[in-house]
Design a protein around this motif. Sequence first.
Motif, PDB file in Angstrom:
ATOM      1  N   TYR A 230       8.227   5.884  -4.821  1.00  0.00           N
ATOM      2  CA  TYR A 230       7.558   7.116  -4.410  1.00  0.00           C
ATOM      3  C   TYR A 230       6.555   7.493  -5.502  1.00  0.00           C
ATOM      4  O   TYR A 230       6.873   7.470  -6.696  1.00  0.00           O
ATOM      5  N   GLU A 231       5.367   7.847  -5.082  1.00  0.00           N
ATOM      6  CA  GLU A 231       4.309   8.199  -6.026  1.00  0.00           C
ATOM      7  C   GLU A 231       3.920   9.660  -5.851  1.00  0.00           C
ATOM      8  O   GLU A 231       3.657  10.125  -4.747  1.00  0.00           O
ATOM      9  N   CYS A 232       3.901  10.371  -6.998  1.00  0.00           N
ATOM     10  CA  CYS A 232       3.403  11.753  -7.024  1.00  0.00           C
ATOM     11  C   CYS A 232       1.969  11.707  -7.543  1.00  0.00           C
ATOM     12  O   CYS A 232       1.710  11.155  -8.611  1.00  0.00           O
ATOM     13  N   GLU A 233       1.058  12.300  -6.792  1.00  0.00           N
ATOM     14  CA  GLU A 233      -0.349  12.359  -7.208  1.00  0.00           C
ATOM     15  C   GLU A 233      -0.744  13.812  -7.447  1.00  0.00           C
ATOM     16  O   GLU A 233      -0.603  14.657  -6.571  1.00  0.00           O
ATOM     17  N   ALA A 234      -1.185  14.106  -8.688  1.00  0.00           N
ATOM     18  CA  ALA A 234      -1.692  15.435  -9.042  1.00  0.00           C
ATOM     19  C   ALA A 234      -3.216  15.350  -9.104  1.00  0.00           C
ATOM     20  O   ALA A 234      -3.770  14.496  -9.808  1.00  0.00           O
TER      21      ALA A 234
ATOM     22  N   GLU B 176       0.836  -1.193   0.000  1.00  0.00           N
ATOM     23  CA  GLU B 176       0.000   0.000   0.000  1.00  0.00           C
ATOM     24  C   GLU B 176       0.877   1.250   0.000  1.00  0.00           C
ATOM     25  O   GLU B 176       2.044   1.216   0.404  1.00  0.00           O
ATOM     26  N   TYR B 177       0.271   2.353  -0.456  1.00  0.00           N
ATOM     27  CA  TYR B 177       0.988   3.627  -0.460  1.00  0.00           C
ATOM     28  C   TYR B 177       0.548   4.461   0.737  1.00  0.00           C
ATOM     29  O   TYR B 177      -0.646   4.571   1.038  1.00  0.00           O
ATOM     30  N   GLU B 178       1.512   5.060   1.394  1.00  0.00           N
ATOM     31  CA  GLU B 178       1.244   5.901   2.564  1.00  0.00           C
ATOM     32  C   GLU B 178       1.583   7.347   2.211  1.00  0.00           C
ATOM     33  O   GLU B 178       2.668   7.645   1.707  1.00  0.00           O
ATOM     34  N   LYS B 179       0.633   8.257   2.477  1.00  0.00           N
ATOM     35  CA  LYS B 179       0.858   9.664   2.171  1.00  0.00           C
ATOM     36  C   LYS B 179       1.896  10.221   3.138  1.00  0.00           C
ATOM     37  O   LYS B 179       1.770  10.078   4.367  1.00  0.00           O
ATOM     38  N   ILE B 180       2.944  10.872   2.575  1.00  0.00           N
ATOM     39  CA  ILE B 180       4.034  11.341   3.428  1.00  0.00           C
ATOM     40  C   ILE B 180       4.280  12.842   3.308  1.00  0.00           C
ATOM     41  O   ILE B 180       4.903  13.436   4.196  1.00  0.00           O
ATOM     42  N   PHE B 181       3.796  13.485   2.218  1.00  0.00           N
ATOM     43  CA  PHE B 181       4.150  14.891   2.030  1.00  0.00           C
ATOM     44  C   PHE B 181       3.143  15.532   1.084  1.00  0.00           C
ATOM     45  O   PHE B 181       2.648  14.891   0.167  1.00  0.00           O
ATOM     46  N   LYS B 182       2.830  16.820   1.304  1.00  0.00           N
ATOM     47  CA  LYS B 182       1.871  17.524   0.460  1.00  0.00           C
ATOM     48  C   LYS B 182       2.521  18.803  -0.069  1.00  0.00           C
ATOM     49  O   LYS B 182       2.400  19.870   0.522  1.00  0.00           O
ATOM     50  N   ASP B 183       3.211  18.658  -1.157  1.00  0.00           N
ATOM     51  CA  ASP B 183       3.840  19.782  -1.847  1.00  0.00           C
ATOM     52  C   ASP B 183       4.456  19.236  -3.130  1.00  0.00           C
ATOM     53  O   ASP B 183       4.603  18.020  -3.274  1.00  0.00           O
ATOM     54  N   SER B 184       4.810  20.123  -4.037  1.00  0.00           N
ATOM     55  CA  SER B 184       5.345  19.653  -5.311  1.00  0.00           C
ATOM     56  C   SER B 184       6.780  19.143  -5.191  1.00  0.00           C
ATOM     57  O   SER B 184       7.207  18.310  -5.972  1.00  0.00           O
TER      58      SER B 184
END
Length: 526
Positions: A364-368, A341-349
């Motif tokens: 690492y996954e970037c979600e736009a 599973e993916y865990e959210k770790i950061f909210k910025d570009s």
Amino acid sequence: LPIVVKAFEMEIIPANRIVAQIGETLILTCNTTGCASPSFSWRTQMDNPLGGTVNNHRTYSTLTMNPVSIVNSHDYLCTVFCGEQEKKEKSIKVELYSFPSDPIIEIRPSSLVYGERVTVICKIPDVYPSDHLEVILKKDELVLHEENFYEDDSTNTETKTVTYSFKYTSEDIGKEITCVAKLPIANMDFEPKERVTSQKLNANFGPQNTIITVSPDNPPMEGDSLNLTCVTESNPSPQIIWRKHLADESIQHLIENNVLSIPDARFNDSGLYICEVINLVTNKTEKATVDIVIQDGPKNTMISVIPATAVKEGETVTMKCTSSGNPAPVISWKKKKATGEYEKIFKDSTLTIQNVKSQDLGLYECEAYNQFGKEEKVVNLLVQVPPQNITVLVYPSENVKEGENVTITCSTYSNPPSQMVLKKVHQEKEIILPSVNGTFILYNVTKNDTGRYLLDVFNEVGNNIKVIEIAVVGRLEKPDQMIPLIIAFSCVAAIAVPVVAILIYVSRKAKINGSYSLVKALRLKV
């Protein structure tokens, strides 16, 4: 059967008389029959210049006037010779006129004011012969003025002008000024012989109250058809120019029309649109603007990694995620856990990891994301670690008796996986003993196996060397017997990095000549 011989004849096409308009093209054809090799000659009856081009063919000749001008108003004579004896000729009269376009009305002043005089000017362009021209000026059905040019002696095309003035009143608003021009020439067959132009008496004003309407009126999405309409109040009808502000502050000229159509809207069609309205009569200009925002879900999402996706432990790595969309997408980062599973770790570009450790490696996954959708991109971060935490175990011990087996094992952590080589320091040379399947086992050791062994653990990032001292005591019952020594080695790597270093080297050292026999050792291993 009697042979029928056609008589020598000729004709001019068109025959007898022709009416041509000045500025057009006229072709006269002189045709013959009954003569195998005729010769042709063209001239005017007064021997004036032909004013055209002659082209002779086998049985006919053409005179082309392109364009017809006033010099072509003549009787043209075509003469045909058949041999030396026979000659025939015919003539044709070319009559000219010019009545090419409708009258042009001009009303002065351009801005009409009640109680002041209005002058109507009617121009009839390029008329010939003008001594037949008749002009009538009307206001609706009321005849204001009649004029003819019967006494005119112009010998070429001319623009003739008729002028009339009257007092402008409120009752005149919306009435129509009409100019009727007639060129009734008897016995000349051409059309039209009458041309008419009308213009309403309206006060000139504007532009004013200029706005832009957008259809459809809901926020446009990518792929939608979009119409921008510039609406204004102006008389006479104004010139309309569409422009767009570009990102570099420059202005792009689009079209000159009141409706700007965007059939398949794209994200880069967003921007500030300008409608500029110009009344050339009042010499006034007015502008209206509208900000168009084409909405769409995230797209063109990309990840850039500095310095690279593979970094050494202790370095700093920066991962930047970019995405286009409208509204601007919100960027967040996730890291894949061991569970998948993916865990959210950061909210910025931009995600920056300082002093990178081995536990930072992974996906690492970037979600736009915006309200119209989302897009994801994945990058694999590799953390390179040199061999470390090396543990070497010798069983039963480093001091053994002849005939015993010695097992050497080790554990280490590294990334990428380590390769391992066991070396024995010999008095004459260094003997390299590579591993085969995970465990170094020295079978039936002898005193000759006594010595220093170097365990070299390495990868592309670095290496680590461990020293092992082996001491063999006691004697063998048959000292001259060839005793096999099989060495195998394995290293148990850390959880994330299994050791991949499989090289096979099995040797046996003889007391007599001090050599290693790989063949005999392999047979013993089998």
